[in-house]
Design an enzyme around this catalytic site. Structure first.
Site, PDB file in Angstrom:
ATOM      1  N   TRP A 156      33.453  37.157  41.395  1.00 17.01           N
ATOM      2  CA  TRP A 156      33.701  38.115  42.442  1.00 17.01           C
ATOM      3  C   TRP A 156      33.146  39.803  42.282  1.00 17.01           C
ATOM      4  CZ3 TRP A 156      38.415  41.478  43.088  1.00 17.01           C
ATOM      5  CH2 TRP A 156      38.486  42.070  44.604  1.00 17.01           C
ATOM      6  N   LYS A 181      43.262  35.659  52.818  1.00 11.94           N
ATOM      7  CA  LYS A 181      42.266  34.529  53.293  1.00 11.94           C
ATOM      8  C   LYS A 181      43.448  33.488  53.893  1.00 11.94           C
ATOM      9  CE  LYS A 181      39.949  37.052  50.372  1.00 11.94           C
ATOM     10  NZ  LYS A 181      38.560  36.805  50.559  1.00 11.94           N
ATOM     11  N   ASP A 200      42.681  34.096  38.756  1.00  8.96           N
ATOM     12  CA  ASP A 200      42.931  34.761  40.189  1.00  8.96           C
ATOM     13  C   ASP A 200      42.938  33.846  41.210  1.00  8.96           C
ATOM     14  OD1 ASP A 200      40.352  37.207  41.595  1.00  8.96           O
ATOM     15  OD2 ASP A 200      42.342  36.306  42.546  1.00  8.96           O
TER      16      ASP A 200
END
Ligand code: KET
Length: 401
Positions: free
Chosen positions: A132, A249, A213
């Site tokens: 990311w 999300k 994560d």
């Protein structure tokens, strides 16, 4: 002359800056496949119905705006740890998890980075190559040294598992290994269960500390439990580990900035001490976290009917993206006469597809086709609908060859 004369213009963010460029584009064919944010088939942002229900309940109940404790809303911290590990997990029963609500995934990662910098001097973090776009910024700002472990293999458009294991093995003992719990960003390629076992073996053997994560739990496969499988596998081995969570999300709470950092310790006493130091660090960074998103999550998870509504909507979102993957793969296979195998689009999981388009080719997608994507070749399928797959396939075939 201004006293701020020495401050130069910062470059646009590689991910969030793409949305700014998209907004400035007036061509009606434009497509925003940049930021990882879910859109409906009508390409509109989506507020989950279960969130609206929870907010209506909260409005009826009346909520005060008192400061939360530094560690956040207790009901949220309980709910978020149980969602991640499962309510009957020994780490929960033995109170060995230090959970602190923080400013979504980014804030949770940053808080954990501050803890590492302060209490693990010299330790480094290994991050996947690629990863990311903001991970490097976060560790650089926290002055935590990092290096990369091999992850993506362009030849197979798959996981470079041998390279990953070799790099983790070679890292100095006691390194933090940053792992994407599910729906790897940007590749959409996840280790399979056997590979996770082997990754856990090498991490355990080298006395490394796993640092997950988890920004897409439930969004990747549609199942909260399935997407927590990797974290639960490591916890079941009795490993101490960190997990950053985000509800941006999977619950569509992007702008509410709701997430948490969880630190699993081998004793409840250690967890208590870790939590106390995380609070010290949070206090000096932002003092205490926002209440609204925490109450939405806590209210949804604690009400069986709302919780079931949420699970159904997650499956719907994950399902829409799977449909788009299929349609894009079909369109590409029909249009591309080169015989290139596009089936990696079907194998990848989560909201992204790592297309393999180069920086120049990605720029062609934008300059010629008004398709906005990140320069590493990632497209967010959450920003695509069935109607636009043909157009996107034309753009990709044109840019690729
Ligand atoms: C792996 C990962 N971790 C953490 C985050 C942080 O999200 P937060 O909203 O702070 O909980 C994101 C966001 N990713 C998308 C948006 C962004 O770049 O901030 C993206 O990759 O497009 C991730 O993809």
């Amino acid at each position: 002359v201004s006293r701020f004369e020495g401050i130069t213009m910062a470059p646009p963010d590689p991910i969030l800056g793409v949305s700014e460029a998209f907004k400035a584009d007036t061509d009606e064919k434009k497509l925003n496949l940049g930021v990882g944010a879910y859109r409906t088939e009508e390409l509109q942002p989506y507020v989950l119905k279960v969130v609206e229900k929870a907010e209506n309940l909260m409005l009826e109940r009346g909520e005060n705006k008192e400061y939360l404790p530094i560690e956040g809303l207790a009901a949220f911290n309980k709910a978020t740890a149980e969602l991640l590990f499962g309510a009957d997990n020994p780490v929960i029963k033995q109170q060995r998890v230090a959970t602190v609500q923080s400013l979504s995934g980014t804030g949770s990662l940053r808080l954990a980075a501050a803890l590492i910098e302060r209490y693990f001097p010299g330790a480094k973090v290994l991050i996947s190559s690629p990863t990311w776009g903001n991970h490097k910024n976060i560790f650089d700002d926290a002055r935590v040294p990092w290096s990369e472990y091999r992850y993506y293999d362009p030849k197979t458009v798959g996981l470079d598992f041998e390279g990953m294991i070799a790099d983790i093995k070679d890292a100095p003992e006691g390194s933090f290994i940053l792992l994407h719990g599910c729906a790897h960003n940007p590749t959409g390629i996840d280790p399979n269960p056997e590979q996770w076992e082997k990754i856990a073996n090498v991490i355990q053997k080298k006395n490394h500390i796993p640092f997950f994560d988890v920004a897409y739990q439930g969004f990747a496969s549609g199942s909260l439990d399935a997407d927590a499988g990797s974290v639960r596998l490591f916890a079941a081995r009795g490993m101490e580990l960190l997990v950053a969570q985000s509800y941006s999300k999977n619950l569509g709470l992007y702008a509410e900035r709701i997430g948490a950092i969880n630190v699993v310790c081998s004793t409840a006493d250690a967890a208590t001490r870790v939590k106390s130091q995380l609070k010290q660090l949070a206090r000096l960074m932002y003092s205490n976290p926002p209440v609204h998103g925490a109450k939405i999550v806590a209210n949804i998870v604690s009400d069986p009917a709302l919780f079931n509504d949420w699970k159904a909507e997650m499956e719907m979102m994950a399902g829409r993206i799977k449909n788009v993957r299929q349609k894009l793969n079909d369109s590409l296979s029909a249009k591309d006469k080169s015989g290139k195998d596009w089936s990696f689009i079907l194998k990848q999981i989560g909201m992204f597809s790592f297309t393999g388009l180069s920086k120049t080719q990605s720029e062609n997608m934008t300059n010629k086709w008004h398709v906005y994507m990140t320069k590493d070749g990632r497209i967010s399928l959450a920003g695509l609908n069935l109607a636009k797959c043909e157009y996107l396939a034309d753009a990709i075939v044109d840019s690729y060859h």
